[in-house]
Scaffold this motif. Structure first.
Motif, PDB file in Angstrom:
ATOM      1  N   MET A 118     -12.909   3.291  15.275  1.00  0.00           N
ATOM      2  CA  MET A 118     -13.134   2.880  13.797  1.00  0.00           C
ATOM      3  C   MET A 118     -14.435   2.042  14.120  1.00  0.00           C
ATOM      4  O   MET A 118     -14.557   1.199  15.031  1.00  0.00           O
ATOM      5  CB  MET A 118     -12.355   2.332  13.080  1.00  0.00           C
ATOM      6  N   ALA A 119     -15.453   2.008  13.061  1.00  0.00           N
ATOM      7  CA  ALA A 119     -16.625   1.308  13.202  1.00  0.00           C
ATOM      8  C   ALA A 119     -16.401  -0.180  13.039  1.00  0.00           C
ATOM      9  O   ALA A 119     -17.156  -0.930  13.822  1.00  0.00           O
ATOM     10  CB  ALA A 119     -17.485   1.884  12.224  1.00  0.00           C
ATOM     11  N   THR A 120     -15.602  -0.720  11.924  1.00  0.00           N
ATOM     12  CA  THR A 120     -15.362  -1.993  11.888  1.00  0.00           C
ATOM     13  C   THR A 120     -14.105  -2.233  11.345  1.00  0.00           C
ATOM     14  O   THR A 120     -13.111  -1.760  11.325  1.00  0.00           O
ATOM     15  CB  THR A 120     -16.278  -2.479  10.442  1.00  0.00           C
ATOM     16  N   ALA A 121     -13.867  -3.880  11.726  1.00  0.00           N
ATOM     17  CA  ALA A 121     -12.551  -4.121  11.190  1.00  0.00           C
ATOM     18  C   ALA A 121     -11.712  -3.850   9.835  1.00  0.00           C
ATOM     19  O   ALA A 121     -10.737  -3.261   9.501  1.00  0.00           O
ATOM     20  CB  ALA A 121     -12.365  -5.670  11.584  1.00  0.00           C
ATOM     21  N   GLU A 122     -13.010  -3.888   8.929  1.00  0.00           N
ATOM     22  CA  GLU A 122     -12.606  -3.662   7.518  1.00  0.00           C
ATOM     23  C   GLU A 122     -12.275  -2.223   7.322  1.00  0.00           C
ATOM     24  O   GLU A 122     -11.401  -1.893   6.547  1.00  0.00           O
ATOM     25  CB  GLU A 122     -13.861  -3.991   6.477  1.00  0.00           C
ATOM     26  N   GLU A 123     -13.000  -1.515   8.050  1.00  0.00           N
ATOM     27  CA  GLU A 123     -12.686   0.043   7.876  1.00  0.00           C
ATOM     28  C   GLU A 123     -11.133   0.273   8.487  1.00  0.00           C
ATOM     29  O   GLU A 123     -10.592   1.245   7.958  1.00  0.00           O
ATOM     30  CB  GLU A 123     -13.709   0.829   8.618  1.00  0.00           C
ATOM     31  N   ALA A 124     -11.001  -0.385   9.531  1.00  0.00           N
ATOM     32  CA  ALA A 124      -9.670  -0.323  10.215  1.00  0.00           C
ATOM     33  C   ALA A 124      -8.344  -0.620   9.236  1.00  0.00           C
ATOM     34  O   ALA A 124      -7.436   0.193   9.112  1.00  0.00           O
ATOM     35  CB  ALA A 124      -9.604  -0.949  11.548  1.00  0.00           C
ATOM     36  N   VAL A 125      -8.926  -1.764   8.865  1.00  0.00           N
ATOM     37  CA  VAL A 125      -7.723  -2.264   7.588  1.00  0.00           C
ATOM     38  C   VAL A 125      -7.638  -1.231   6.656  1.00  0.00           C
ATOM     39  O   VAL A 125      -6.539  -1.000   6.142  1.00  0.00           O
ATOM     40  CB  VAL A 125      -8.316  -3.503   6.992  1.00  0.00           C
ATOM     41  N   SER A 126      -8.703  -0.810   5.834  1.00  0.00           N
ATOM     42  CA  SER A 126      -8.569   0.221   4.995  1.00  0.00           C
ATOM     43  C   SER A 126      -7.921   1.370   5.333  1.00  0.00           C
ATOM     44  O   SER A 126      -7.149   2.045   4.455  1.00  0.00           O
ATOM     45  CB  SER A 126     -10.047   0.696   4.337  1.00  0.00           C
ATOM     46  N   GLN A 127      -7.932   1.902   6.309  1.00  0.00           N
ATOM     47  CA  GLN A 127      -7.517   3.178   6.948  1.00  0.00           C
ATOM     48  C   GLN A 127      -5.964   3.108   7.227  1.00  0.00           C
ATOM     49  O   GLN A 127      -5.047   3.757   6.716  1.00  0.00           O
ATOM     50  CB  GLN A 127      -8.124   3.744   8.168  1.00  0.00           C
ATOM     51  N   ALA A 128      -5.618   1.728   7.510  1.00  0.00           N
ATOM     52  CA  ALA A 128      -4.187   1.563   7.833  1.00  0.00           C
ATOM     53  C   ALA A 128      -3.391   1.451   6.314  1.00  0.00           C
ATOM     54  O   ALA A 128      -2.300   2.022   6.280  1.00  0.00           O
ATOM     55  CB  ALA A 128      -4.149   0.114   8.692  1.00  0.00           C
ATOM     56  N   LEU A 129      -4.117   0.660   5.414  1.00  0.00           N
ATOM     57  CA  LEU A 129      -3.459   0.445   4.171  1.00  0.00           C
ATOM     58  C   LEU A 129      -3.468   2.025   3.514  1.00  0.00           C
ATOM     59  O   LEU A 129      -2.267   2.212   3.046  1.00  0.00           O
ATOM     60  CB  LEU A 129      -4.330  -0.347   3.358  1.00  0.00           C
ATOM     61  N   ALA A 130      -4.473   2.728   3.705  1.00  0.00           N
ATOM     62  CA  ALA A 130      -4.213   4.012   3.209  1.00  0.00           C
ATOM     63  C   ALA A 130      -3.325   4.972   3.913  1.00  0.00           C
ATOM     64  O   ALA A 130      -2.596   5.741   3.002  1.00  0.00           O
ATOM     65  CB  ALA A 130      -5.860   4.858   3.233  1.00  0.00           C
ATOM     66  N   ALA A 131      -3.192   4.744   4.898  1.00  0.00           N
ATOM     67  CA  ALA A 131      -2.151   5.628   5.792  1.00  0.00           C
ATOM     68  C   ALA A 131      -0.872   5.035   5.246  1.00  0.00           C
ATOM     69  O   ALA A 131       0.224   6.161   5.091  1.00  0.00           O
ATOM     70  CB  ALA A 131      -2.431   5.488   7.307  1.00  0.00           C
ATOM     71  N   VAL A 174       1.357   1.413  15.141  1.00  0.00           N
ATOM     72  CA  VAL A 174       1.076   0.157  15.584  1.00  0.00           C
ATOM     73  C   VAL A 174      -0.494  -0.139  15.209  1.00  0.00           C
ATOM     74  O   VAL A 174      -1.139   0.961  15.481  1.00  0.00           O
ATOM     75  CB  VAL A 174       1.573  -0.279  17.247  1.00  0.00           C
ATOM     76  N   VAL A 175      -0.954  -1.316  15.137  1.00  0.00           N
ATOM     77  CA  VAL A 175      -2.306  -1.676  14.932  1.00  0.00           C
ATOM     78  C   VAL A 175      -2.621  -2.249  16.310  1.00  0.00           C
ATOM     79  O   VAL A 175      -1.891  -3.656  16.505  1.00  0.00           O
ATOM     80  CB  VAL A 175      -2.774  -2.274  13.862  1.00  0.00           C
ATOM     81  N   LEU A 176      -3.641  -2.072  16.919  1.00  0.00           N
ATOM     82  CA  LEU A 176      -3.820  -2.721  18.415  1.00  0.00           C
ATOM     83  C   LEU A 176      -5.202  -3.240  17.870  1.00  0.00           C
ATOM     84  O   LEU A 176      -6.186  -2.659  17.930  1.00  0.00           O
ATOM     85  CB  LEU A 176      -4.041  -1.523  19.656  1.00  0.00           C
ATOM     86  N   LEU A 177      -5.273  -4.779  18.169  1.00  0.00           N
ATOM     87  CA  LEU A 177      -6.460  -5.543  17.751  1.00  0.00           C
ATOM     88  C   LEU A 177      -6.999  -6.100  18.986  1.00  0.00           C
ATOM     89  O   LEU A 177      -6.101  -6.894  19.795  1.00  0.00           O
ATOM     90  CB  LEU A 177      -6.323  -6.624  16.852  1.00  0.00           C
ATOM     91  N   ASP A 178      -8.145  -6.397  19.086  1.00  0.00           N
ATOM     92  CA  ASP A 178      -9.114  -7.182  20.225  1.00  0.00           C
ATOM     93  C   ASP A 178      -8.936  -8.681  19.546  1.00  0.00           C
ATOM     94  O   ASP A 178      -9.308  -8.765  18.285  1.00  0.00           O
ATOM     95  CB  ASP A 178     -10.128  -6.696  20.568  1.00  0.00           C
ATOM     96  N   LEU A 179      -9.075  -9.604  20.303  1.00  0.00           N
ATOM     97  CA  LEU A 179      -9.378 -10.942  19.657  1.00  0.00           C
ATOM     98  C   LEU A 179     -10.708 -11.000  19.190  1.00  0.00           C
ATOM     99  O   LEU A 179     -10.931 -11.798  18.059  1.00  0.00           O
ATOM    100  CB  LEU A 179      -9.004 -12.070  20.751  1.00  0.00           C
ATOM    101  N   THR A 180     -11.744 -10.342  19.825  1.00  0.00           N
ATOM    102  CA  THR A 180     -13.110 -10.562  19.347  1.00  0.00           C
ATOM    103  C   THR A 180     -13.561  -9.170  18.653  1.00  0.00           C
ATOM    104  O   THR A 180     -13.674  -8.505  19.396  1.00  0.00           O
ATOM    105  CB  THR A 180     -13.898 -10.866  20.452  1.00  0.00           C
ATOM    106  N   LEU A 181     -13.671  -9.274  17.379  1.00  0.00           N
ATOM    107  CA  LEU A 181     -14.066  -8.410  16.577  1.00  0.00           C
ATOM    108  C   LEU A 181     -15.213  -8.347  15.852  1.00  0.00           C
ATOM    109  O   LEU A 181     -15.935  -9.515  15.875  1.00  0.00           O
ATOM    110  CB  LEU A 181     -12.946  -8.129  15.441  1.00  0.00           C
TER     111      LEU A 181
END
Length: 80
Positions: free
Chosen positions: A1-14, A23-30
């Motif tokens: 995914m291109a951005t953190a905001e895009e990831a959140v949007s896709q997770a909410l939509a899913a 699961v959502v795997l996050l890096d500390l530095t985004l």
């Protein structure tokens, strides 16, 4: 995914369509978003999806700080 905001949007939509991520795997530095803040946001926004935060040994964030921010678990790797 291109951005953190895009990831959140896709997770909410899913989640809303009954196809929630396991699961959502996050890096500390985004990109423009702090991983701890995003973990906290995901924890309050997604009912069934546990955020897991990736840490490296040279980062000044502890597992307890990550959990306090909303991360279900952490994965610690070698220095970045």
């Amino acid at each position: 995914m291109a951005t953190a905001e895009e990831a959140v949007s896709q997770a909410l939509a899913a989640e809303q369509t009954g196809s929630a991520f396991a699961v959502v795997l996050l890096d500390l530095t985004l990109d423009a978003v702090d991983g701890l803040a995003l973990a906290a946001r995901l924890r309050t926004s997604l009912d069934q999806v546990p955020p897991i935060l990736l840490l490296t040994r040279d980062q000044p964030v502890s597992e307890s700080q990550a959990r306090a921010a909303g991360s279900t678990a952490t994965v610690t790797g070698a220095k970045s």
